[in-house]
Design an enzyme around this catalytic site. Sequence first.
Site, PDB file in Angstrom:
ATOM      1  N   ASP A 299      19.340   7.208  19.084  1.00 36.93           N
ATOM      2  CA  ASP A 299      18.390   6.107  18.929  1.00 36.93           C
ATOM      3  C   ASP A 299      19.196   4.811  19.092  1.00 36.93           C
ATOM      4  OD1 ASP A 299      16.218   4.486  18.492  1.00 36.93           O
ATOM      5  OD2 ASP A 299      15.447   5.653  16.818  1.00 36.93           O
TER       6      ASP A 299
HETATM    7  C1  BGC Z   1      13.193   3.345  17.910  1.00 40.32           C
HETATM    8  C2  BGC Z   1      12.973   4.341  19.019  1.00 40.32           C
HETATM    9  C3  BGC Z   1      12.818   3.609  20.340  1.00 40.32           C
HETATM   10  C4  BGC Z   1      14.037   2.736  20.570  1.00 40.32           C
HETATM   11  C5  BGC Z   1      13.995   1.979  21.870  1.00 40.32           C
HETATM   12  C6  BGC Z   1      14.290   2.363  18.244  1.00 40.32           C
HETATM   13  O1  BGC Z   1      14.376   1.355  17.285  1.00 40.32           O
HETATM   14  O2  BGC Z   1      13.484   4.034  16.723  1.00 40.32           O
HETATM   15  O3  BGC Z   1      11.848   5.130  18.745  1.00 40.32           O
HETATM   16  O4  BGC Z   1      12.631   4.529  21.371  1.00 40.32           O
HETATM   17  O5  BGC Z   1      14.135   1.802  19.514  1.00 40.32           O
HETATM   18  O6  BGC Z   1      13.032   1.011  21.861  1.00 40.32           O
END
Ligand code: BGC
Length: 772
Positions: A299
């Site tokens: 993530d």
């Molecule tokens: C989230 C993810 C997301 C990523 C990119 C993160 O903060 O937890 O679900 O895909 O950001 O935007």
Amino acid sequence: MTSKNKLRRKALTGAALAAALTASGTASAQSKATSGMPLSDEVVRARADALIAQMTPEEKAGQITQYFDFTDSPEEAKRVTDEMAASRAGSLLFVHDPAELDRLQHIAVEKTRLKIPLLFGYDVIHGLRTIMPVPIAVAASWDPGVAQQAQTVAAREARAVGIHWAFAPNLDIARDPRWGRLIEGAGEDPYLGSAMAAAQVRGFQGSYIGSPGHVISGPKHFAGYGASIGGRDYDEVNLSDSELWNVYLKPFKAAVDAGAGNIMSAYMGVNGVPATGNRWLLTDVLRKTWGFRGFVVTDAGAAHDLLTHGFAASNEDAGVRALQAGVDMEMAPPFGISAFKTLPQSLAAGKITTAQLDDAVRRVLEAKIRMGLFEKPYVDLQAAKRVLADPAHREVARMAAERSAVLLRNEGGALPLSRRALKSIVVIGPLADSARDTVGPWVFDQDDKETVTVLAGIKAEVGSGVKVAYSPGVTLPARVNKSIFQSDEQFAAGKARNVDDTPEIQRAVALAKDADVAVLVLGEGQIMVGENASRSSLDLPGRQQELLDAVIATGKPVVVLLMSARPLDIKGSKPAALMDIWYPGTQGGTAVANLLFGKVSPGGKLPYNWPRNIGQVPLPYAHLTTHQPKTVEERYWNESNTPLYPFGYGLSYSTFAFSNLKVDKAKVARGVAVPVSVDVRNTGSRKADEVAQLYIHQRYGTAARPVRELKGFERLTLEPGETRTVRFTLSPDDLSYWAASTRSFVQDATTFDVYAGNSSTAALGGSFEVAD
Ligand code: BGC
């Protein structure tokens, strides 16, 4: 690097590379990659290895690094472009403008040493331009076909603009509605969650990775994220192995079985070990037990977080531990503290091996090869425009919104409304005419002007024959903390707004007195739910409850439409009708009007238990039987322990009867499937949908099992008076579970109760035995 390797790199560029690729069958592979046929594993691997052989450790580290493209900051955008041009970025996220995607790809393909295209990832969670109802809504349709169609549309739009990979679906089981990200998932149940998981992966990816008009699907967040303590986003998770295997991992297994090409690791720690550095999760479970063959991404910033968590000793150590746990790509490292950019140093210091680094690089390159990016890297801007405007996509959004709505209360047949009998309607509420809220969170490329709000949908439906008045009633309060999805300016403007709602509440009440019916659209603004949007209350925010009670007090029929993802607590208020419309998307208003006026009958069902109040959470329907089972409903002395509305519940404009539950065999041997059937009859006078649901309960065995577990469902459309026999098969897998005492999946010789009906409280029962 040895000089031999350098030579080999040199030797393999240009003509030699072309020859090597052709020798490994790549010429025909190239045509396959763009002509609608999957490439063979051998071909893909050979092409990836041919590239790897030419890469420096720095290029390898770059290839497995994904940057945010900060298009609103020219300085950051330049830094990203410089990194890319220097082969120090293999992937970018967050670009959705087709011309910009094309421009960036031209740089990668034309300006970098090895001309490796970029893989563009994006949060295509519930649509790109055509916004579908939010994922929890689609789960409430209890129709995996809707989930598949919605994500097929999303994939088509994403691929057309040049995006190759969706960070979706979110497969986090959520049993605590305080957690804002319950909106992104399929609710509390592993069986429904698994069905929705597989359907979404199929929708995104098509029949294979690289299918034209499709993208790679990246289920997230692996694993257990939805169980953060207190429902607080990002906080730690402590789950028993039994809950992990039997509940939280199940949808991920289904997604891997459906062929998902990517998995995203979660932010938080699971039982003390951060998910992104968790070798048990990312390698032992995901790759070794399930045979996952795609690539794993962190993530955003989660590799560096291994340091934040107090797990890794340094940023370098974070890179090493993430890689060795099984991560293949680092997402969005903050500049200057990329953990994966330190991998060349760690390689030189002997902390990782070339083989470990190459494995990650290979998985990323293989994804690019399978997606046909080497053959067709660029964007057809004209085609993109056409695809984004496709009216068929809006039809899918409308249908999905119609099928997602859940009718919770309908006293005296208050709904559907009759256009002929009505002279005037008042539409009230802060969400009734808010295009931005109607589409929900996790959208970035929506067209607000095109979005049909509930007010607009009602007006279009009734035409000029019925007077439609409107009052927002109240304003929604600002968040006390800034959302990561709000700019400083938006947050400050919200905070500064200081409206006395009293005059507008009075106006709304006066309008209700003059109208034949009041339709209230209440709930949470989209900024109040989603990532970084946990909440310590289930009450209607602001003065909405007061507004609701004041309108009910007029004595006029009141229809409440809840725009929310959480099971909100309306404090025992009794409107004539209550329907959860979730955040219904681009065509939400049209769908809602079709439901209100009975063009379609609601058929959605709750994907979670709806608690009476926040003090009860978590309140999963699939709990265990415990001491003093007779008083299970009285575990709190001050109120009932039952939900207000149970999992699987939802009304229709028609009525249905379940009968004739047949368990095909009274006794089976372990490993044998059990056919079960039940008759469903539409006993009302209109064509409508019902969801037949099958639950089991294991009476005794190696471990204690939940009172009920969903093991089958089917959404049916029945004509008045029509009866259909629904057939389910309980497979040995359905009857097995992971037991802590054996630390393995077991199927017991035992007795099972079976229940069929239209919610988790279904009364119609039977049983069968499994013998040794
Ligand atoms: C989230 C993810 C997301 C990523 C990119 C993160 O903060 O937890 O679900 O895909 O950001 O935007």
